[in-house]
Design an enzyme around this catalytic site. Sequence first.
Site, PDB file in Angstrom:
ATOM      1  N   TYR A   1       0.815  -1.215   0.000  1.00 18.03           N
ATOM      2  CA  TYR A   1       0.000   0.000   0.000  1.00 18.03           C
ATOM      3  C   TYR A   1       0.852   1.271   0.000  1.00 18.03           C
ATOM      4  CZ  TYR A   1      -3.367  -3.585   1.173  1.00 18.03           C
ATOM      5  OH  TYR A   1      -4.112  -4.729   1.162  1.00 18.03           O
TER       6      TYR A   1
ATOM      7  N   LEU B   1       1.124   6.601   1.681  1.00 20.18           N
ATOM      8  CA  LEU B   1       0.475   5.356   2.085  1.00 20.18           C
ATOM      9  C   LEU B   1      -1.013   5.393   1.779  1.00 20.18           C
ATOM     10  CD1 LEU B   1       2.360   5.091   5.445  1.00 20.18           C
ATOM     11  CD2 LEU B   1       2.571   3.491   3.537  1.00 20.18           C
ATOM     12  N   CYS B   2      -1.497   4.303   1.227  1.00 22.43           N
ATOM     13  CA  CYS B   2      -2.913   4.161   0.909  1.00 22.43           C
ATOM     14  C   CYS B   2      -3.595   3.443   2.072  1.00 22.43           C
ATOM     15  CB  CYS B   2      -3.083   3.371  -0.385  1.00 22.43           C
ATOM     16  SG  CYS B   2      -4.800   3.161  -0.889  1.00 22.43           S
ATOM     17  N   LEU B   3      -3.937   4.227   3.093  1.00 21.25           N
ATOM     18  CA  LEU B   3      -4.620   3.695   4.269  1.00 21.25           C
ATOM     19  C   LEU B   3      -5.758   4.635   4.619  1.00 21.25           C
ATOM     20  CD1 LEU B   3      -1.565   2.755   6.496  1.00 21.25           C
ATOM     21  CD2 LEU B   3      -3.062   1.190   5.278  1.00 21.25           C
TER      22      LEU B   3
END
Length: 188
Positions: free
Chosen positions: A111, A118-120
Site C-alpha cells: 500500500y 500510504l494508501c490507508l
Amino acid sequence: MNIMSKSKKAKTACPNSTTRNPMVNDVRERRLMKELQDITNNATTFTVDLVNDNLFEWHIKLHTVDKDSHLAEGMRANNISYILLNMTFPENFPFAPPFVRVVAPIVEGGYVLDGGALCLELLTPNGWTAAYTIEAIVTQVGSALIKGNAKIAKDGRKFSLKAAQASYKSLIKTHEKYGWVTPPKAEG
C-alpha cells in the site's frame, strides 16, 4: 534513541504558529507531547526522533516487522535495520490525520504509493478519528506493509515529498469518488 533530550527541547523549539485558533495549537502540542512521552516509555517495535527538534515533524524508525515476511527477508538481505517513516502533523491535529510516508528504503507494494505515500483509509480525513494514537498508526502502517506484501525495491530511485503529496491528493480524490473497498472477511 535520544528522544528524552529532544522532547525536553521540543517545548521551546516548536515554531511559532499563526493559526486562527490558538486553542487548537495548544491541543496539538499537548497531545503530541503526551504521545511522545508514551512512545518513549512504552514502544518496543519503533523509535521516534524529532526532525530538527520540531515537535510537529517526526522520523519514525520501524525496527520490527513480521520476521517471516518478504519485507523482513529483504531487510535482512540488504542489511537494513529499520523502515524510516516521516510523520507531519497539521495545525488541526488531532482533529485531522497526520501525513505519513515511507522515506527509506524504497518499498514496493504494501500500500505504498509514489513518493512513499500510504494508501490507508485511517490516514485520510474520512477515515480519521482523534482517538487514534501514534502508536496505533505505526502499528497499522506496519501491518499494511506486511499484508500488502511489501518488498524492498532493487532499483536506485528515491522517494520524494513532492511525489508523496501528489499521490496522497490523488488517493483522496479517487476514494472520495469511488469509496473504499472492504476486503472479504477471509482476508482479514
